[in-house]
Design a protein around this motif. Structure first.
Motif, PDB file in Angstrom:
ATOM      1  N   GLY A 104      65.286  10.572  53.052  1.00 27.69           N
ATOM      2  CA  GLY A 104      65.278  11.852  53.921  1.00 27.69           C
ATOM      3  C   GLY A 104      64.234  12.155  54.986  1.00 27.69           C
ATOM      4  O   GLY A 104      63.330  12.842  54.870  1.00 27.69           O
ATOM      5  N   GLY A 163      50.990  18.335  53.054  1.00 27.75           N
ATOM      6  CA  GLY A 163      52.537  18.660  52.848  1.00 27.75           C
ATOM      7  C   GLY A 163      53.117  19.536  51.867  1.00 27.75           C
ATOM      8  O   GLY A 163      51.949  20.296  51.113  1.00 27.75           O
ATOM      9  N   ALA A 164      54.375  19.538  51.962  1.00 31.28           N
ATOM     10  CA  ALA A 164      54.614  20.614  50.715  1.00 31.28           C
ATOM     11  C   ALA A 164      54.488  20.024  49.400  1.00 31.28           C
ATOM     12  O   ALA A 164      54.284  20.721  48.478  1.00 31.28           O
ATOM     13  N   SER A 165      54.597  18.572  49.365  1.00 32.24           N
ATOM     14  CA  SER A 165      53.985  17.844  47.842  1.00 32.24           C
ATOM     15  C   SER A 165      52.742  18.300  47.491  1.00 32.24           C
ATOM     16  O   SER A 165      52.476  18.619  46.412  1.00 32.24           O
ATOM     17  N   TYR A 186      65.557  18.581  44.126  1.00 30.93           N
ATOM     18  CA  TYR A 186      64.796  17.440  44.824  1.00 30.93           C
ATOM     19  C   TYR A 186      64.216  16.575  43.641  1.00 30.93           C
ATOM     20  O   TYR A 186      63.238  17.114  43.153  1.00 30.93           O
ATOM     21  N   TYR A 221      61.086  26.321  40.261  1.00 30.85           N
ATOM     22  CA  TYR A 221      61.043  25.853  41.370  1.00 30.85           C
ATOM     23  C   TYR A 221      62.393  25.858  41.845  1.00 30.85           C
ATOM     24  O   TYR A 221      63.334  25.288  41.208  1.00 30.85           O
ATOM     25  N   ILE A 258      64.776  25.577  45.764  1.00 32.43           N
ATOM     26  CA  ILE A 258      65.120  25.585  47.194  1.00 32.43           C
ATOM     27  C   ILE A 258      66.145  26.179  47.880  1.00 32.43           C
ATOM     28  O   ILE A 258      67.187  25.578  47.980  1.00 32.43           O
ATOM     29  N   ASN A 283      67.716  20.399  49.106  1.00 27.07           N
ATOM     30  CA  ASN A 283      67.917  18.991  48.979  1.00 27.07           C
ATOM     31  C   ASN A 283      68.249  19.049  47.552  1.00 27.07           C
ATOM     32  O   ASN A 283      67.459  19.254  46.404  1.00 27.07           O
ATOM     33  N   ASP A 296      60.411  26.079  47.796  1.00 24.13           N
ATOM     34  CA  ASP A 296      60.442  25.109  48.471  1.00 24.13           C
ATOM     35  C   ASP A 296      61.104  25.531  50.008  1.00 24.13           C
ATOM     36  O   ASP A 296      62.222  25.599  49.861  1.00 24.13           O
ATOM     37  N   ALA A 351      60.741  23.739  53.043  1.00 26.74           N
ATOM     38  CA  ALA A 351      60.546  22.705  53.763  1.00 26.74           C
ATOM     39  C   ALA A 351      61.385  22.501  55.110  1.00 26.74           C
ATOM     40  O   ALA A 351      61.197  22.066  56.265  1.00 26.74           O
ATOM     41  N   TYR A 352      62.785  23.164  54.928  1.00 24.93           N
ATOM     42  CA  TYR A 352      63.683  22.890  56.051  1.00 24.93           C
ATOM     43  C   TYR A 352      63.969  24.079  56.777  1.00 24.93           C
ATOM     44  O   TYR A 352      64.926  24.171  57.680  1.00 24.93           O
ATOM     45  N   SER A 412      56.235  22.751  55.208  1.00 24.50           N
ATOM     46  CA  SER A 412      55.845  21.501  55.569  1.00 24.50           C
ATOM     47  C   SER A 412      55.836  21.278  57.093  1.00 24.50           C
ATOM     48  O   SER A 412      56.618  21.774  57.915  1.00 24.50           O
ATOM     49  N   SER A 470      56.170  17.888  57.970  1.00 25.70           N
ATOM     50  CA  SER A 470      56.743  16.613  57.866  1.00 25.70           C
ATOM     51  C   SER A 470      58.058  16.546  58.593  1.00 25.70           C
ATOM     52  O   SER A 470      58.415  15.331  59.194  1.00 25.70           O
ATOM     53  N   LYS A 471      58.828  17.435  58.553  1.00 24.66           N
ATOM     54  CA  LYS A 471      60.173  17.520  59.184  1.00 24.66           C
ATOM     55  C   LYS A 471      60.591  17.865  60.590  1.00 24.66           C
ATOM     56  O   LYS A 471      61.185  17.413  61.427  1.00 24.66           O
ATOM     57  N   ARG A 482      50.751  14.519  56.941  1.00 30.82           N
ATOM     58  CA  ARG A 482      50.654  14.822  55.712  1.00 30.82           C
ATOM     59  C   ARG A 482      49.815  16.337  55.683  1.00 30.82           C
ATOM     60  O   ARG A 482      48.793  16.585  55.397  1.00 30.82           O
TER      61      ARG A 482
HETATM   62  C1  LIG Z   1      62.762  19.674  49.533  1.00 32.09           C
HETATM   63  C2  LIG Z   1      61.648  18.828  49.775  1.00 32.09           C
HETATM   64  N1  LIG Z   1      60.366  19.317  49.525  1.00 32.09           N
HETATM   65  C3  LIG Z   1      59.516  18.556  49.944  1.00 32.09           C
HETATM   66  C4  LIG Z   1      59.518  17.310  50.412  1.00 32.09           C
HETATM   67  C5  LIG Z   1      58.362  16.537  50.854  1.00 32.09           C
HETATM   68  O1  LIG Z   1      57.678  17.296  51.825  1.00 32.09           O
HETATM   69  P1  LIG Z   1      56.031  16.763  52.513  1.00 32.09           P
HETATM   70  O2  LIG Z   1      56.220  15.426  53.266  1.00 32.09           O
HETATM   71  O3  LIG Z   1      55.756  17.843  53.095  1.00 32.09           O
HETATM   72  O4  LIG Z   1      55.132  16.505  51.235  1.00 32.09           O
HETATM   73  C6  LIG Z   1      60.639  16.934  50.765  1.00 32.09           C
HETATM   74  C7  LIG Z   1      61.062  15.686  51.307  1.00 32.09           C
HETATM   75  O5  LIG Z   1      61.906  14.900  51.434  1.00 32.09           O
HETATM   76  C8  LIG Z   1      61.711  17.818  50.317  1.00 32.09           C
HETATM   77  O6  LIG Z   1      63.158  17.314  50.840  1.00 32.09           O
END
Ligand SMILES: Cc1ncc(COP(=O)(O)O)c(C=O)c1O
Length: 399
Positions: A32, A97-99, A123, A170, A172, A177, A205, A207-208, A235, A237-238, A245
């Motif tokens: 992804g 990041g979200a992580s 996820y 947790y 989404i 995802n 989460d 992220a999208y 995030s 990241s996307k 990061r």
């Molecule tokens: C649902 C979800 N959360 C978090 C992440 C990771 O995000 P980040 O790069 O911000 O840590 C991803 C990446 O694939 C994701 O799909």
């Protein structure tokens, strides 16, 4: 390497430079990751120069614990535009990041041995993060739209009878995802109500959220909830680049203050200080909004190419969702087909994906699979669909 340019240091060390494991001749829909062609490389470079010119040594200092003020202020406004309400700057922490945001919330809100709830499928790496912290991960059943609230309530009752209280749930809700689903507004409202009444912390989460290809998604759980019952992680990241990061969390000021005063940020200063200031410059003058619009149209085109290709290459008995956002397409094969056989043939034919069970805590997704349409061009995705179609025919059960 993804860029095709050999890095001499990495080559000498025989260590790869990036996470993506590029294999020539394989169109790998398992990852992804954003399409490298869609990263704003020139703009990032110019913004980095401008940040160095503007802030000089302060760019390279330990940053303010919560994150750089120009980014937090811009983000507060941006979230006000793309979500139900704007977080107060005091409610935002900039993270790796979200992580990194999720990891910080887990550190703050759990102790090893606690129970954490997740919807299943989910996820897969979020589950890994929870387990890294010694948590017991308990699945909550999902339907096509998201977590089933009766199942959540039932699990809370069961745990209560056993004298246990989960530390967090947790989920989404937006462009999930791996399935791409969106939790409808009425169930969002019910979910935050249920969580508040049971004293359950939701980690959302998100992220999208920015990557929607039709109607904008419903407001976040965070924006619908009473303060304190939801922490949302997000995030860049996307939408910009994963190597920055850079991400964030929004939570009640008591939580952000606890995080800011905790050892990690007290010792090291704010996370993402340099990339955060670079992004603050980049976002000026509406660049971010324009860039996200470009991404929406590029990823919409990629989604459509894969959906069209698969609809032509596979029989109608294969269920195929058409996600309204995010990076993933979720396929369900007819009952007598095994994903493992399809994957074996697919790999031999130069295409790959993630089997559904990778995301499941109950091992019942033998017939499902996740395809990511984010990393390849529409032409490559059309070719991937043809290869999957051929593999499906080869993997058909022989009776
Ligand atoms: C649902 C979800 N959360 C978090 C992440 C990771 O995000 P980040 O790069 O911000 O840590 C991803 C990446 O694939 C994701 O799909």
């Amino acid at each position: 390497m993804s860029g095709g340019v050999e890095d001499p240091v990495a080559a000498a060390l025989a260590l790869p430079l990036v996470q993506f494991d590029a294999r020539p001749d394989v169109i790998d829909l398992g990852w992804g990751h954003p399409d490298p062609q869609l990263l704003p490389l020139e703009e990032l470079r110019t913004a980095a120069d401008e940040a160095a010119r503007r802030w000089g040594p302060d760019l390279y200092a330990y940053g303010f614990a919560q994150g750089p003020a120009p980014l937090i202020e811009w983000l507060s406004n941006r979230l006000g535009e793309v979500d139900g309400r704007a977080p107060d700057p005091a409610s935002i922490v900039i993270t790796a990041g979200a992580s990194g945001a999720f990891d910080m919330v887990i550190t703050q809100s759990t102790r090893p041995g606690d129970v954490a709830l997740v919807e299943s499928p989910t996820y897969h790496i979020a589950v890994k993060l929870l387990r890294d912290h010694g948590l017991e991960v308990v699945p909550i059943r999902r339907d096509a739209d998201g977590p089933v609230l009766d199942a959540l309530s039932g699990t809370l009752d069961e745990l209560h009878r056993a004298g246990r209280r989960p530390s967090l749930f947790y989920t989404i809700p937006t462009f999930h995802n791996p399935t791409g689903s969106v939790l409808p507004l009425d169930r969002r409202v019910e979910l935050v109500r249920l969580a508040a009444s049971r004293g359950l912390l939701i980690v959302e989460d998100d992220a999208y959220r920015e990557l929607s290809y039709g109607e904008p998604p419903p407001p976040s759980l965070w924006s619908l909830a009473e303060p304190g019952s939801v922490v949302r992680v997000g995030s860049f990241s996307k939408t910009l680049a994963p190597g920055l990061r850079l991400g964030f969390l929004t939570g009640e000021p008591a939580l952000t203050a606890r995080l800011a005063q905790g050892g990690l940020l007290d010792s090291g200063g704010g996370i993402g200080h340099i990339p955060g200031l670079v992004v603050a410059v980049l976002a000026e003058g509406g660049f971010y909004a324009r860039h996200v619009e470009r991404l929406r149209s590029a990823y919409r085109e990629r989604r459509d190419a894969l959906v069209r290709g698969l609809s032509e290459a596979l029989p109608e008995t294969v269920e195929l969702n058409r996600p309204e956002g995010g990076f993933f397409l979720w396929l369900t094969l007819p009952e007598d087909h095994a994903v493992s056989r399809l994957l074996e043939h697919s790999r031999a034919n130069g295409v790959s994906f993630m089997p559904g069970n990778a995301f499941s805590l109950t091992d019942n997704l033998d017939a499902s699979l996740r395809l990511s349409f984010s990393r390849y061009s529409p032409d490559q995705l059309a070719e991937a669909a043809r290869r999957i179609g051929a593999s499906y025919a080869q993997a058909a059960p022989t009776r």
